[in-house]
Write a protein that holds these residues in place. Sequence first.
Motif, PDB file in Angstrom:
ATOM      1  N   UNK A 126       9.739 132.105 -16.315  1.00  0.00           N
ATOM      2  CA  UNK A 126       8.485 132.563 -16.905  1.00  0.00           C
ATOM      3  C   UNK A 126       8.238 131.885 -18.259  1.00  0.00           C
ATOM      4  N   UNK A 127       6.971 131.637 -18.612  1.00  0.00           N
ATOM      5  CA  UNK A 127       6.668 131.079 -19.942  1.00  0.00           C
ATOM      6  C   UNK A 127       6.991 132.103 -21.029  1.00  0.00           C
ATOM      7  N   UNK A 128       7.250 131.626 -22.235  1.00  0.00           N
ATOM      8  CA  UNK A 128       7.583 132.543 -23.323  1.00  0.00           C
ATOM      9  C   UNK A 128       6.627 132.346 -24.490  1.00  0.00           C
ATOM     10  N   UNK A 129       6.464 133.411 -25.274  1.00  0.00           N
ATOM     11  CA  UNK A 129       5.686 133.370 -26.510  1.00  0.00           C
ATOM     12  C   UNK A 129       6.590 133.897 -27.615  1.00  0.00           C
ATOM     13  N   UNK A 130       6.926 133.029 -28.564  1.00  0.00           N
ATOM     14  CA  UNK A 130       7.898 133.364 -29.604  1.00  0.00           C
ATOM     15  C   UNK A 130       7.442 134.568 -30.421  1.00  0.00           C
ATOM     16  N   UNK A 131       6.137 134.663 -30.692  1.00  0.00           N
ATOM     17  CA  UNK A 131       5.665 135.795 -31.505  1.00  0.00           C
ATOM     18  C   UNK A 131       5.901 137.130 -30.792  1.00  0.00           C
ATOM     19  N   UNK A 132       5.776 137.150 -29.473  1.00  0.00           N
ATOM     20  CA  UNK A 132       6.026 138.376 -28.719  1.00  0.00           C
ATOM     21  C   UNK A 132       7.516 138.709 -28.687  1.00  0.00           C
ATOM     22  N   UNK A 133       8.359 137.684 -28.519  1.00  0.00           N
ATOM     23  CA  UNK A 133       9.814 137.904 -28.534  1.00  0.00           C
ATOM     24  C   UNK A 133      10.243 138.486 -29.882  1.00  0.00           C
TER      25      UNK A 133
ATOM     26  N   UNK B 182      13.687 128.486 -29.487  1.00  0.00           N
ATOM     27  CA  UNK B 182      13.559 129.220 -28.222  1.00  0.00           C
ATOM     28  C   UNK B 182      13.094 128.339 -27.065  1.00  0.00           C
ATOM     29  N   UNK B 183      12.163 127.419 -27.322  1.00  0.00           N
ATOM     30  CA  UNK B 183      11.663 126.541 -26.262  1.00  0.00           C
ATOM     31  C   UNK B 183      12.769 125.597 -25.787  1.00  0.00           C
ATOM     32  N   UNK B 184      13.524 125.028 -26.717  1.00  0.00           N
ATOM     33  CA  UNK B 184      14.628 124.135 -26.343  1.00  0.00           C
ATOM     34  C   UNK B 184      15.684 124.887 -25.543  1.00  0.00           C
TER      35      UNK B 184
END
Length: 310
Positions: free
Chosen positions: A217-224, A247-249
């Motif tokens: 699933x795609x991620x959004x750092x601000x939500x994490x 986080x993306x890496x």
Amino acid sequence: MESETILTNPVLSPLGLKLAQANNLYDQSGFVQTEIPSVKVFLTPENTARTPVIYNPGLVFILQGRKRAFLEDKYFDYNPDKYLVLGVPMPLECVTYASSELPLIGIFIEIKIEDLLEQIRIVNSSNVVKVTNRNKYSHGVEQGNLNKDLQESLQRLIKTMLNPIEIKILGPSLVKEVLLRTLLNNPSGVLHNLSVKNGKYAKISWTLYKLHQNYSQPIEVNKLAAEEGMSESTFFRIFRTITSDTPIQYLKKIRLNKAKIMLVHDDVDVQTVAERVGYSSATQFSREFKRFFGRPPSEASKLGYKALKY
């Protein structure tokens, strides 16, 4: 590779060979589950060049041979004299020094947080030694020296694992003994960080767990960050301190390592694997796979470590 000297131990190496035979390690690749749920054993019969892998949280003891794990510009040696502690799932690059005559043999012990918390509570209430955190937000991996007490605990565990009756009855308690010896050997490191439930290290650990469960699933750092009660900048900084990745890496490394396992162990084509791990384009997946591992997906079986499957 640098010096290819293969390290042995007069006590651990013979026990390791018996353990390898008892678990049929010469006929299998990857990590092999033992009768103790939290313990796996592994064997590598040859040198392997620097290869990306992901280690789960736990303790890694080498009974014969040696390995070196790289984390950016840092490296960690583990061999019959040194062991590895991993508080979170860590993408590392590893080199193995072994041969068919002197294969690398090791033990992986999963860290059970409930056992760790109980041991820290008892140790701290003793007033003999305190388990304290002097290394805030340290990396998720550290190297320890195998002292006499820890080696003796490890010996008892291995001998028990060679007995089909004792392994079921005594095995779990001896795993706890090894954990305790490890904790006492370094009372201010990764294990303590992991045990602080509301600490930022433990929160990042929980984030990593969620990423591993939902890696496609795609991620959004601000939500994490919001889920763990941190600002985005604080979350990003601590995440990178612990894992050495953004986080993306980190997510990309999870996806590519999962893909390698699927390509080796499952009967699926590249397009299907790309979709399973979250890539919309098989071409982009193949390009990033080759950049990361040095080989295209079609040659995944030729990569080091036989695409270890936990």
